[in-house]
Scaffold this active site. Sequence first.
Site, PDB file in Angstrom:
ATOM      1  CG  ASP A  84      -1.784  -1.191   1.347  1.00  0.00           C
ATOM      2  OD1 ASP A  84      -1.704  -2.064   0.469  1.00  0.00           O
ATOM      3  OD2 ASP A  84      -2.555  -1.281   2.323  1.00  0.00           O
ATOM      4  CE  LYS A 127      -5.155  -4.236   2.118  1.00  0.00           C
ATOM      5  NZ  LYS A 127      -4.020  -3.396   2.542  1.00  0.00           N
ATOM      6  CB  SER A 480      -3.494   3.817   5.307  1.00  0.00           C
ATOM      7  OG  SER A 480      -2.399   3.475   6.111  1.00  0.00           O
TER       8      SER A 480
END
Length: 563
Positions: A84, A127, A480
């Site tokens: 990310d 993830k 986030s």
Amino acid sequence: MAVDPRKRSRVLLEGTDRAAARAMMKAVGFSDQDLSRPQIGVAHSWIGTMPCNWNHRKLADKVMQGIRAAGGTPIEVNTISITDGITMGTEGMKGSLISREVVADSVELVARSHMFDGIVTISGCDKTIPAMTMVLGRLDIPGLMLYCGSIMFGRCAGSEGPFAGRNLTIQDVFEAIGAYNAGKIPLEQFKDVEDHACPGAGACGGQFTANTMATAYEMLGMSPMGWNDIPAVDPRKEEVAFESGKLVMELVRQGLTPRKIVTRKSFENSIAGVMATGGSTNAVLHLMATARDFGVKLAIEDFDRISRKTPVVADLKPWGNYTAPEMYDAGGMAVVGKRLLEARLLHGSEKTVTGRTIAEEVKAAPEPAGQQVIKPLAKALKSEGGIAILRGNLAPGGCVIKLSGQKKYAHRGPARVFEVEEDAFQAIKKGKIKPNDVIVIRYEGPKGGPGMREMLHVSGALQGAGLGESVALMTDGRFSGATHGFMIGHIVPEAADRGPIAAVRNGDIINIDVKKRRLDLEVPAAEMKKRLAKWKAPRPRFKTGVFAKYAATVSDASVGAYT
């Protein structure tokens, strides 16, 4: 009844009819002795694009050594990862949540097809952690998950400016972008933050999504208590990797599988851990999806119910003062577990992969004298947890707000509507967002994005521009774990599903009341109905490939955005 530790691999490798399979495995170095032992997968996500998973190969090697020492044969499995932090603020970020499904699917495919008797999964960036635990529930073969560990914090070289003297994380880089764009810091200080925030291997160093999920799965019982807390560069990380290999062999011999360990109460323990540490809102998505793969019923209301009675005791970034390595030095998640046990908020009799109960695990852990990171119950930072679930005419299917570090519980102001994240970022950069505004970013949901991008580029810009306390932001996308401020995400139904967020217009008044758990647009129902009747779905951004496939199959955020 005796357990056959080779129950699965015998079908693949035993007997004269399976000679071809054995011959192919011998081609890459396996011996007859190797093939006569339990076959144990070691799945990881090493990739050369990021620090988050940089130590996976080294940890996998140690896990494999432990498996061999305990009488098993390890088989390495490598899959993908998307970070990310690097893709944030670009179209590349659309792939992040999608990668959770790809990682879990790819490991599942190999493990089922090659009939592993057990598995150790190694995770790193955001993830991969839920993916590598979700797959344990799907396969239900003896296994555990080991997190590669947090990155260490960085420090500026200079001694001037708002970022000097603090322990830096990637969060500070995003906020430095906002501060530089707002003219609050010079280029020299900005570059100092960029150059020193990320000093080496490991995942982002606050209680952002990676560390939130790593600690949540310790509380779930699928990672040994305290092992995930160890930072990536700490020599003890390799020691517990070796022990993970030995432990999975014990699970194989006992026939102890994930679904025999994890229960509904285990998930309640995990949620309580997230709330007590002020963890990421992404935990709602990931634990919902994990529960589905473990065959456990969970609803977003469970998060709100547990949050209302769980105090925040860990003083962690992004809203607090300390980083994940400092939490480890303070005793780690086990000390948080002690607080929950003391408050009677932990189901202490739930099992863990170690064979001990969660209560036994947390009671056995030492707490360093004088540590300041994890507060006693009498000095809890907040009386309720860090996440709340809101509903209302803008989110009839629910949405999520992060409360950790929040002092206000209400906001009412005019909507500033953006159809894409980049436009909102540019508006902030150009000084077009004013105090009291409610930024609305839509068509960023699981289906509409597709991929449900995080908004740290936007929320960091707000903080850096000094608007973090006076502006609210709402989206059908997500945030986030490094986000802080008055931020609402996961709005269901999303705009691409003709959700009410698609009907919001610039200047409409939005009312957020956290205490009443409401998110409402002050527009008459008849007018909302009229606007939505005229709504037309935007053309799909992707018509083929993985993005199109995801958009066509993904569920809504309130059930975990699974496919």
